[in-house]
Design a protein around this motif. Structure first.
Motif, PDB file in Angstrom:
ATOM      1  N   ARG A 155       0.841  -1.201   0.000  1.00  0.00           N
ATOM      2  CA  ARG A 155       0.000   0.000   0.000  1.00  0.00           C
ATOM      3  C   ARG A 155       0.873   1.246   0.000  1.00  0.00           C
ATOM      4  O   ARG A 155       0.602   2.198  -0.744  1.00  0.00           O
ATOM      5  N   ARG A 156       1.865   1.249   0.843  1.00  0.00           N
ATOM      6  CA  ARG A 156       2.871   2.314   0.861  1.00  0.00           C
ATOM      7  C   ARG A 156       4.214   1.660   1.124  1.00  0.00           C
ATOM      8  O   ARG A 156       4.453   1.155   2.228  1.00  0.00           O
ATOM      9  N   GLY A 157       5.076   1.686   0.136  1.00  0.00           N
ATOM     10  CA  GLY A 157       6.377   1.059   0.333  1.00  0.00           C
ATOM     11  C   GLY A 157       7.371   1.476  -0.734  1.00  0.00           C
ATOM     12  O   GLY A 157       8.166   0.662  -1.190  1.00  0.00           O
ATOM     13  N   VAL A 158       7.303   2.725  -1.134  1.00  0.00           N
ATOM     14  CA  VAL A 158       8.340   3.237  -2.038  1.00  0.00           C
ATOM     15  C   VAL A 158       9.660   3.236  -1.265  1.00  0.00           C
ATOM     16  O   VAL A 158       9.703   3.732  -0.140  1.00  0.00           O
ATOM     17  N   PRO A 159      10.711   2.655  -1.848  1.00  0.00           N
ATOM     18  CA  PRO A 159      11.997   2.707  -1.151  1.00  0.00           C
ATOM     19  C   PRO A 159      12.474   4.154  -1.075  1.00  0.00           C
ATOM     20  O   PRO A 159      11.974   5.017  -1.788  1.00  0.00           O
ATOM     21  N   GLY A 160      13.434   4.393  -0.216  1.00  0.00           N
ATOM     22  CA  GLY A 160      13.943   5.744   0.003  1.00  0.00           C
ATOM     23  C   GLY A 160      14.048   6.541  -1.287  1.00  0.00           C
ATOM     24  O   GLY A 160      14.833   6.192  -2.163  1.00  0.00           O
ATOM     25  N   ARG A 161      13.234   7.579  -1.372  1.00  0.00           N
ATOM     26  CA  ARG A 161      13.315   8.415  -2.572  1.00  0.00           C
ATOM     27  C   ARG A 161      14.676   9.110  -2.572  1.00  0.00           C
ATOM     28  O   ARG A 161      15.065   9.728  -1.582  1.00  0.00           O
ATOM     29  N   GLY A 162      15.348   9.001  -3.681  1.00  0.00           N
ATOM     30  CA  GLY A 162      16.708   9.517  -3.740  1.00  0.00           C
ATOM     31  C   GLY A 162      17.744   8.396  -3.679  1.00  0.00           C
ATOM     32  O   GLY A 162      18.910   8.596  -3.980  1.00  0.00           O
ATOM     33  N   SER A 163      17.305   7.194  -3.289  1.00  0.00           N
ATOM     34  CA  SER A 163      18.206   6.030  -3.332  1.00  0.00           C
ATOM     35  C   SER A 163      18.281   5.542  -4.783  1.00  0.00           C
ATOM     36  O   SER A 163      17.526   5.986  -5.640  1.00  0.00           O
ATOM     37  N   TRP A 164      19.177   4.604  -5.054  1.00  0.00           N
ATOM     38  CA  TRP A 164      19.285   4.114  -6.435  1.00  0.00           C
ATOM     39  C   TRP A 164      18.021   3.388  -6.882  1.00  0.00           C
ATOM     40  O   TRP A 164      17.741   3.300  -8.078  1.00  0.00           O
ATOM     41  N   PHE A 165      17.222   2.899  -5.948  1.00  0.00           N
ATOM     42  CA  PHE A 165      16.001   2.155  -6.305  1.00  0.00           C
ATOM     43  C   PHE A 165      15.003   3.017  -7.064  1.00  0.00           C
ATOM     44  O   PHE A 165      14.191   2.500  -7.825  1.00  0.00           O
ATOM     45  N   THR A 166      15.018   4.310  -6.805  1.00  0.00           N
ATOM     46  CA  THR A 166      14.029   5.186  -7.431  1.00  0.00           C
ATOM     47  C   THR A 166      14.644   6.016  -8.563  1.00  0.00           C
ATOM     48  O   THR A 166      14.048   6.986  -9.011  1.00  0.00           O
ATOM     49  N   ASN A 167      15.817   5.597  -9.018  1.00  0.00           N
ATOM     50  CA  ASN A 167      16.550   6.290 -10.079  1.00  0.00           C
ATOM     51  C   ASN A 167      16.579   5.381 -11.308  1.00  0.00           C
ATOM     52  O   ASN A 167      17.226   4.329 -11.304  1.00  0.00           O
ATOM     53  N   LYS A 168      15.895   5.780 -12.345  1.00  0.00           N
ATOM     54  CA  LYS A 168      15.724   4.897 -13.490  1.00  0.00           C
ATOM     55  C   LYS A 168      17.042   4.487 -14.133  1.00  0.00           C
ATOM     56  O   LYS A 168      17.216   3.336 -14.546  1.00  0.00           O
ATOM     57  N   GLU A 169      17.960   5.398 -14.211  1.00  0.00           N
ATOM     58  CA  GLU A 169      19.224   5.094 -14.874  1.00  0.00           C
ATOM     59  C   GLU A 169      19.970   3.972 -14.154  1.00  0.00           C
ATOM     60  O   GLU A 169      20.617   3.133 -14.776  1.00  0.00           O
ATOM     61  N   VAL A 170      19.869   3.955 -12.855  1.00  0.00           N
ATOM     62  CA  VAL A 170      20.625   2.968 -12.071  1.00  0.00           C
ATOM     63  C   VAL A 170      19.835   1.679 -11.852  1.00  0.00           C
ATOM     64  O   VAL A 170      20.378   0.575 -11.934  1.00  0.00           O
ATOM     65  N   ALA A 171      18.526   1.814 -11.603  1.00  0.00           N
ATOM     66  CA  ALA A 171      17.710   0.630 -11.294  1.00  0.00           C
ATOM     67  C   ALA A 171      17.101   0.012 -12.549  1.00  0.00           C
ATOM     68  O   ALA A 171      16.814  -1.175 -12.586  1.00  0.00           O
ATOM     69  N   GLY A 172      16.899   0.823 -13.582  1.00  0.00           N
ATOM     70  CA  GLY A 172      16.274   0.325 -14.806  1.00  0.00           C
ATOM     71  C   GLY A 172      14.762   0.418 -14.759  1.00  0.00           C
ATOM     72  O   GLY A 172      14.080   0.160 -15.749  1.00  0.00           O
TER      73      GLY A 172
END
Lengths: 356, 356
Positions: free
Chosen positions: B155-172
């Protein structure tokens, strides 16, 4: 019509659902003036119970009625809906619109030419949870609703094998056209009937045709697997032109628990309701005070959805104007999805609807 | 390798998941011989905690190790997996295989050329419920499994915004490539990785990029919406060449309750398990004595899935043979589905995979 006297209504098709409608109709501000069935025992039962004439020729009913409720097996929807519309009567047509898309399109064409209108019997829209959700949508409580999870799954609920429901020629299909039609209609209703883009899906027939079909209850008498030649489950994904989507699970039989849940997912909030239990919850969030999630359980009233649907129909007949919902165009949209799922299942490919 | 001494293992990528692996690896019958990270603080922490050298150049680790566990951000999987494979080492590669299909294909090519093997870190397969379901499948308890409902919805579980998980170039990508990968892998695992035919789906980005994103917990530090440029939900329908299908719901954020449920639907029985709670139930029927339905609740043991995965990897390294599951070809199949969902979402069309 357009007068102050109660409209004169008849029932075409005097089986179970016809009887169900008749018992409710006598409670409406309308006169039940007759019925139609090709089967003499059905006519006799109807006359005895309701004290009005049951005809074998529908035109005899049309002569004395302002409007009819058509509750025949799907294969005969077209015959009676079209002849009633051609006679200038208003029609409440039980879902699905027809047994096939082509037949549905012919009914739509007849309605466009007719002085009467054709309302489609999607009674589930008249349930309390659905009306509350629609109200919340009108208040923009959900933001943009862009995904619906729509389920109408019975673990074991194949209708009487050997009845018309399990006969492809008469019903046009099985679980998808019988109960999937409700799930598709509700989902499209929550999305305000957007333009359809693409449908992909699968229907399966895994249970009804088996000697060892295990069931605890059946809706009708079981004459065995020979009377079964339709689908007993369907899974599909529907994509609308505006990007909204629907995930669909339907079954008369599946090795999973019964599932009547709908999830309406919006950008600001969401709703969950269980079609069978009427449980309704809104899921929201807030940043006031502190970040938080809000689950709002809503107690709802159990209403007779067929009765509510009839009331809208009777009002519309009296006013001489088709209701703004449960329209024949909506019925056609639902039928196009059903047809596309059957075609997609047959071909193994997604079916485009935008360019058709 | 193929000897009786404990294999010498290293960790490439000393962030959270690398640390998670290292703490488990010291319990295995293997020697942790070093780590690699480009960040000095990560190396210092690792050396202090595990008493082995942390290198900034991976080749220094490859000189002293038989095998490595690669736990870098997705974008760097290829660099380290390929160099390790080229050096003849065995690789346990954290999911997803790569940040893009093309990158995944280059890893697969390297693995085919290498003396080493590459096992993919789909740890969820090692949970008790999954292993029990697979065992029941091998005993043919479910008949033909032909539909999976696969959910990994927070329901709410976006990983740390600003981490590589939310960066398209790094996470894909976002939720789909991060947690959807598990749902897709499990679904394909239950279907024994059939040939894929068609994928249609949508990814959405509705929450992570908002100033008013309301959350109770985040997985990492929140640097605000600027650090977010990926999807936070995905819905899809996957059709295999043999007619089996998968319904997929994935989200880091959605206005609906958390949903980690999988339904495995077969012709003879079905299974439900909740990935998070480990609840497991089998749904069957019987006609013996009288028609009946059977719900079999199964108590399962909570196991450390990463530890179990490592044990299989260590055994395989010692034996010098790739394990028969969590194979790189399976990882590639999962990656093809992810890539197809992203493409389908972009184009608004279903994507065919058979003829590609």
């Amino acid at each position: 019509m357009s007068s102050n006297r109660p409209p004169r209504l008849g029932i075409v098709g005097l089986g179970n659902i016809g009887h169900h409608h008749a018992t409710r109709l006598v409670e409406q501000d309308a006169d039940l003036v007759g019925g139609v069935d090709i089967a003499e025992p059905a006519r006799e039962r109807f006359e005895a119970e309701f004290g009005v004439t049951a005809y074998d020729d529908a035109t005899d009913l049309y002569d004395v009625a302002d409007a009819v409720i058509v509750t025949t097996p799907n294969r005969f929807h077209e015959e009676y809906a079209v002849s009633a519309l051609d006679a200038g009567l208003d029609v409440l047509l039980e879902k699905p619109l027809a047994h096939s898309l082509e037949s549905a399109e012919r009914i739509v064409a007849a309605a466009k030419e007719s002085e009467g209108f054709c309302m489609v019997g999607f009674n589930n829209r008249f349930s309390n949870p659905v009306e509350i959700i629609k109200h919340a949508q009108r208040e923009d409580r959900f933001g943009d609703v862009n995904h619906i999870e729509a389920n109408y799954v019975r673990r074991r609920g194949v209708p009487g094998r050997g009845s018309w429901f399990t006969n492809k020629e008469v019903a046009g299909g099985g679980s998808l056209i019988d109960i999937g039609v409700h799930a598709i209609d509700l989902a499209l209703y929550f999305l305000d009937f957007p333009e359809l883009a693409e449908v992909t899906g699968t229907t399966r027939s895994q249970f009804g045709g088996r000697d060892d079909y295990a069931f605890v209850e059946m809706w009708g008498n079981d004459t065995g697997p020979e009377g079964f030649n339709v689908d007993d489950s369907a899974s599909a994904f529907i994509r609308c032109a505006n990007g909204t989507t629907i995930s669909l699970e339907v079954a008369w039989a599946a090795n999973r628990p019964t599932n009547d849940e709908f999830f309406i997912r919006g950008t600001e909030a969401g709703a969950h309701f269980d079609r069978a239990s009427q449980d309704l919850t809104f899921y929201g969030t807030g940043t006031g005070g502190a970040n938080h999630l809000t689950d709002t359980d809503i107690d709802t009233r159990t209403t007779d959805t067929h009765q509510a649907e009839q009331a809208m129909f009777v009002d519309a007949v009296r006013a001489g104007e088709a209701p703004g919902r449960n329209t024949i165009d909506e019925g056609l949209a639902v039928q196009r999805v059903i047809d596309a799922i059957y075609r997609s299942s047959e071909s193994g490919n997604a079916v485009r609807l935008t360019d058709e």
